[in-house]
Design an enzyme around this catalytic site. Structure first.
Site, PDB file in Angstrom:
ATOM      1  N   ASP A  32       0.851  -1.188   0.000  1.00 47.15           N
ATOM      2  CA  ASP A  32       0.000   0.000   0.000  1.00 47.15           C
ATOM      3  C   ASP A  32       0.893   1.247   0.000  1.00 47.15           C
ATOM      4  OD1 ASP A  32      -3.195   0.560   1.081  1.00 47.15           O
ATOM      5  OD2 ASP A  32      -1.761   2.218   1.150  1.00 47.15           O
ATOM      6  N   ILE A  33       0.519   2.226  -0.815  1.00 46.18           N
ATOM      7  CA  ILE A  33       1.326   3.440  -0.964  1.00 46.18           C
ATOM      8  C   ILE A  33       1.325   4.293   0.318  1.00 46.18           C
ATOM      9  CG2 ILE A  33      -0.394   5.082  -1.865  1.00 46.18           C
ATOM     10  CD1 ILE A  33       1.600   5.686  -4.153  1.00 46.18           C
ATOM     11  N   ASN A  87     -12.853  -3.331   2.679  1.00 49.82           N
ATOM     12  CA  ASN A  87     -13.758  -2.196   2.793  1.00 49.82           C
ATOM     13  C   ASN A  87     -14.758  -2.323   1.644  1.00 49.82           C
ATOM     14  OD1 ASN A  87     -12.399  -1.097   5.012  1.00 49.82           O
ATOM     15  ND2 ASN A  87     -10.956  -0.004   3.700  1.00 49.82           N
ATOM     16  N   GLY A  93     -15.841   2.627   3.675  1.00 49.91           N
ATOM     17  CA  GLY A  93     -14.469   3.133   3.630  1.00 49.91           C
ATOM     18  C   GLY A  93     -13.716   2.783   2.363  1.00 49.91           C
ATOM     19  N   GLN A  94     -14.431   2.257   1.349  1.00 50.52           N
ATOM     20  CA  GLN A  94     -13.753   1.894   0.099  1.00 50.52           C
ATOM     21  C   GLN A  94     -13.590   3.126  -0.785  1.00 50.52           C
ATOM     22  OE1 GLN A  94     -15.657  -1.213  -2.221  1.00 50.52           O
ATOM     23  NE2 GLN A  94     -13.990  -1.251  -3.713  1.00 50.52           N
ATOM     24  N   HIS A 100     -10.162  -5.182  -3.375  1.00 51.39           N
ATOM     25  CA  HIS A 100      -8.846  -5.420  -2.775  1.00 51.39           C
ATOM     26  C   HIS A 100      -8.999  -5.870  -1.334  1.00 51.39           C
ATOM     27  CE1 HIS A 100      -9.953  -1.153  -2.392  1.00 51.39           C
ATOM     28  NE2 HIS A 100      -9.363  -1.179  -1.215  1.00 51.39           N
ATOM     29  N   LEU A 101      -8.101  -6.771  -0.965  1.00 54.20           N
ATOM     30  CA  LEU A 101      -8.053  -7.292   0.397  1.00 54.20           C
ATOM     31  C   LEU A 101      -6.841  -6.676   1.081  1.00 54.20           C
ATOM     32  CD1 LEU A 101      -8.942  -9.314   2.598  1.00 54.20           C
ATOM     33  CD2 LEU A 101      -7.667 -11.080   1.371  1.00 54.20           C
ATOM     34  N   HIS A 102      -7.071  -5.976   2.193  1.00 49.74           N
ATOM     35  CA  HIS A 102      -5.966  -5.396   2.960  1.00 49.74           C
ATOM     36  C   HIS A 102      -5.366  -6.474   3.863  1.00 49.74           C
ATOM     37  CE1 HIS A 102      -6.988  -1.000   2.354  1.00 49.74           C
ATOM     38  NE2 HIS A 102      -8.184  -1.507   2.113  1.00 49.74           N
TER      39      HIS A 102
HETATM   40  P1  5GP Z   1      -9.716   1.461   0.361  1.00 48.37           P
HETATM   41  O1  5GP Z   1      -9.952   2.624   1.261  1.00 48.37           O
HETATM   42  O2  5GP Z   1     -10.293   1.692  -1.023  1.00 48.37           O
HETATM   43  O3  5GP Z   1     -10.158   0.139   0.956  1.00 48.37           O
HETATM   44  O4  5GP Z   1      -8.163   1.318   0.234  1.00 48.37           O
HETATM   45  C1  5GP Z   1      -7.428   1.801  -0.850  1.00 48.37           C
HETATM   46  C2  5GP Z   1      -5.983   1.695  -0.465  1.00 48.37           C
HETATM   47  O5  5GP Z   1      -5.230   1.890  -1.641  1.00 48.37           O
HETATM   48  C3  5GP Z   1      -5.533   2.774   0.537  1.00 48.37           C
HETATM   49  O6  5GP Z   1      -4.989   2.145   1.690  1.00 48.37           O
HETATM   50  C4  5GP Z   1      -4.508   3.590  -0.233  1.00 48.37           C
HETATM   51  O7  5GP Z   1      -3.419   4.002   0.561  1.00 48.37           O
HETATM   52  C5  5GP Z   1      -4.073   2.640  -1.346  1.00 48.37           C
HETATM   53  N1  5GP Z   1      -3.685   3.290  -2.588  1.00 48.37           N
HETATM   54  C6  5GP Z   1      -4.333   4.308  -3.218  1.00 48.37           C
HETATM   55  N2  5GP Z   1      -3.719   4.632  -4.368  1.00 48.37           N
HETATM   56  C7  5GP Z   1      -2.655   3.800  -4.472  1.00 48.37           C
HETATM   57  C8  5GP Z   1      -1.616   3.659  -5.459  1.00 48.37           C
HETATM   58  O8  5GP Z   1      -1.561   4.349  -6.466  1.00 48.37           O
HETATM   59  N3  5GP Z   1      -0.673   2.702  -5.219  1.00 48.37           N
HETATM   60  C9  5GP Z   1      -0.702   1.898  -4.115  1.00 48.37           C
HETATM   61  N4  5GP Z   1       0.279   0.998  -3.983  1.00 48.37           N
HETATM   62  N5  5GP Z   1      -1.674   2.000  -3.171  1.00 48.37           N
HETATM   63  C10 5GP Z   1      -2.625   2.942  -3.349  1.00 48.37           C
END
Ligand code: 5GP
Ligand code: ZN
Length: 112
Positions: A32-33, A87, A93-94, A100-102
């Site tokens: 994750d970035i 999420n 929170g998505q 995607h699975l964290h």
């Molecule tokens: P969500 O809130 O949709 O469940 O999580 C999205 C996740 O994607 C966040 O934790 C965010 O930091 C990560 N993310 C967003 N943009 C990028 C990207 O361009 N590259 C990577 N590696 N992660 C990203």
């Protein structure tokens, strides 16, 4: 947003950089970035599915592939424990509309 603009599709196709941790024919996992824990990896299907809400019965095998990939990564990293989080939808929170699975680990993580 069209699938062509999806950043996670671009990462899966190597059109955008990411630190890839794991890959097989169906799944890619990358750091994750903006990590929320010392280890924060996102496991995604290569196929564009927006969310758990859009999962269909025919995706059963793909859905379990995400969990099994997360388990493999955790084993490779020797993690003694971790959290797996989906999420779901804006109110869940998505932010990125590609399933995607964290995988979170490295410190005790409390869910809100
Ligand atoms: P969500 O809130 O949709 O469940 O999580 C999205 C996740 O994607 C966040 O934790 C965010 O930091 C990560 N993310 C967003 N943009 C990028 C990207 O361009 N590259 C990577 N590696 N992660 C990203
Ligand atoms: Zn996508």
């Amino acid at each position: 947003m069209s699938i062509n603009d999806c950043i996670f599709c671009k990462i899966a196709k190597k059109e955008m950089p990411a630190k890839i941790i794991y890959e097989d024919e169906k799944v890619v996992a990358f750091n994750d970035i903006n990590p929320k824990a010392p280890i924060h990896i996102l496991v995604i299907p290569k196929k564009h599915i927006e969310s758990i809400k859009n999962l269909e019965q025919k995706d059963e095998e793909l859905a379990s592939s995400l969990i099994l990939a997360a388990k493999k990564i955790a084993e490779q990293k020797g993690l003694s424990g971790y959290k797996l989080v989906f999420n779901v939808g804006k109110d869940g929170g998505q932010i990125i509309n590609h399933l995607h699975l964290h995988l979170l680990a490295g410190k005790p993580i409390k869910l809100p």
